[in-house]
Write an enzyme that holds these catalytic residues in place. Structure first.
Site, mmCIF file in Angstrom:
data_model
loop_
_atom_site.group_PDB
_atom_site.id
_atom_site.type_symbol
_atom_site.label_atom_id
_atom_site.label_comp_id
_atom_site.label_asym_id
_atom_site.label_seq_id
_atom_site.Cartn_x
_atom_site.Cartn_y
_atom_site.Cartn_z
ATOM 1 N N GLU A 16 -10.841 17.480 -34.401
ATOM 2 C CA GLU A 16 -11.456 18.406 -35.352
ATOM 3 C C GLU A 16 -10.659 18.431 -36.654
ATOM 4 O OE1 GLU A 16 -13.172 21.867 -32.275
ATOM 5 O OE2 GLU A 16 -11.149 22.028 -33.088
ATOM 6 N N ASP A 204 -23.280 22.489 -29.626
ATOM 7 C CA ASP A 204 -24.102 22.619 -28.414
ATOM 8 C C ASP A 204 -24.787 23.974 -28.399
ATOM 9 O OD1 ASP A 204 -22.199 24.559 -26.688
ATOM 10 O OD2 ASP A 204 -20.974 23.109 -27.769
HETATM 11 N N1 SAH Z 1 -14.430 18.597 -23.587
HETATM 12 C C1 SAH Z 1 -13.875 18.430 -24.893
HETATM 13 C C2 SAH Z 1 -13.020 19.574 -25.305
HETATM 14 C C3 SAH Z 1 -13.439 20.893 -24.903
HETATM 15 S S1 SAH Z 1 -14.690 21.556 -25.852
HETATM 16 C C4 SAH Z 1 -13.066 17.160 -24.946
HETATM 17 O O1 SAH Z 1 -12.635 16.696 -23.918
HETATM 18 O O2 SAH Z 1 -12.847 16.666 -26.066
HETATM 19 C C5 SAH Z 1 -14.060 23.086 -26.187
HETATM 20 C C6 SAH Z 1 -13.538 23.216 -27.584
HETATM 21 O O3 SAH Z 1 -14.622 23.278 -28.502
HETATM 22 C C7 SAH Z 1 -12.798 24.534 -27.745
HETATM 23 O O4 SAH Z 1 -11.729 24.386 -28.645
HETATM 24 C C8 SAH Z 1 -13.869 25.508 -28.239
HETATM 25 O O5 SAH Z 1 -13.368 26.391 -29.222
HETATM 26 C C9 SAH Z 1 -14.980 24.613 -28.810
HETATM 27 N N2 SAH Z 1 -16.334 24.788 -28.234
HETATM 28 C C10 SAH Z 1 -17.390 24.012 -28.592
HETATM 29 N N3 SAH Z 1 -18.515 24.399 -27.932
HETATM 30 C C11 SAH Z 1 -18.170 25.432 -27.111
HETATM 31 C C12 SAH Z 1 -18.889 26.259 -26.181
HETATM 32 N N4 SAH Z 1 -20.187 26.105 -25.960
HETATM 33 N N5 SAH Z 1 -18.198 27.205 -25.520
HETATM 34 C C13 SAH Z 1 -16.891 27.377 -25.733
HETATM 35 N N6 SAH Z 1 -16.166 26.637 -26.594
HETATM 36 C C14 SAH Z 1 -16.772 25.672 -27.298
#
Ligand code: SAH
Length: 242
Positions: A16, A204
């Site tokens: 990010e 999402d």
């Molecule tokens: N799975 C991803 C990382 C986790 S996503 C990877 O492996 O790269 C979670 C990160 O994105 C967190 O920092 C959060 O702040 C943000 N985020 C994005 N969509 C989210 C959602 N629906 N619920 C919670 N956090 C979310």
């Protein structure tokens, strides 16, 4: 508006943060913070207007993944605010949005009302509101409208998915975006009297039958592109009102 000399920008994930660090040609500062911790810092100047420090949560030494969630966010916020003493902070990143509230993938939301938690349920008088937090949001009148940003409540918890109770609390919180760091940072910013705003791009939909993680990966690149173009506009706007 605050007189802006130092701006701190918080990101949880390296992917990010990197496009922003590169576009501003910020330089790593290895002496900042606590060398025992995985956090990473990059410093520089935005045009001739103000200094910028980007604080990234780094990788977990055991699992090799980004330090997402509220604990790293809170600890990094404390270190950054105490050492850098910014006039203003931004919590920037990706988030889940709500179709029933009119969100589209890639929409960028500016925080409004208050930063809230949706997973701290404490049914004892006084503590239930403490759990939600309601930390102050610094609002810059007219900025969202001028830049075409959506406005909404950023709601935080430590899970990528959500339980039925989380859902109820997100509704009560009037959440427009759901993520995993902002309220943790907001607690520190509140204690240390530092204005904070949130800028979150939708990767999402929370209210979708599709798996969050699949949506997240499918839309990450688009959301990050929009997030960074809007982040630059926010910095330009902040420079213009000095
Ligand atoms: N799975 C991803 C990382 C986790 S996503 C990877 O492996 O790269 C979670 C990160 O994105 C967190 O920092 C959060 O702040 C943000 N985020 C994005 N969509 C989210 C959602 N629906 N619920 C919670 N956090 C979310």
């Amino acid at each position: 508006m605050v007189s802006l000399k130092r701006l701190a920008v918080f990101f949880a994930m390296e992917e990010e943060a990197m496009p922003f660090i590169q576009s501003l040609s910020l330089a790593p500062d290895k002496d900042f913070g606590d060398s025992k911790l995985p956090f990473r810092y990059y410093r520089g100047r935005f045009k001739s207007s103000f200094d910028v420090l980007v604080a990234v949560n780094g990788k977990d030494p055991r699992y090799g993944v980004d330090n997402i969630g509220t604990e790293p966010a809170t600890l990094n916020a404390y270190i950054t605010l105490r050492q850098y003493m910014p006039d203003l902070c931004l919590s920037v990143g990706t988030a889940g949005g709500f179709q029933h509230k009119g969100a589209s993938i890639g929409d960028v939301y500016l925080s409004t009302e208050a930063f809230r938690f949706h997973d701290r349920r404490i049914q004892i008088p006084g503590f239930s509101e403490y759990g939600v937090g309601h930390y102050p949001v610094f609002e810059i009148e007219g900025m969202a409208e001028t830049l075409g940003l959506k406005k909404g409540v950023v709601s935080t918890a430590n899970s990528l998915d959500y339980s039925e109770k989380d859902w109820e609390m997100m509704k009560k919180n009037n959440a427009s975006v759901k993520e995993m760091e902002a309220a943790g940072i907001a607690w520190v910013a509140h204690l240390l009297h530092t204005p904070l705003l949130g800028l979150k791009a939708v990767t999402d939909f929370v209210d979708s039958p599709e798996k969050t993680e699949e949506q997240f990966f499918a839309h990450f690149a688009l959301a990050i592109k929009k997030l960074h173009s809007n982040l630059h506009q926010v910095l330009d706007y902040l420079a213009s009102i000095q």
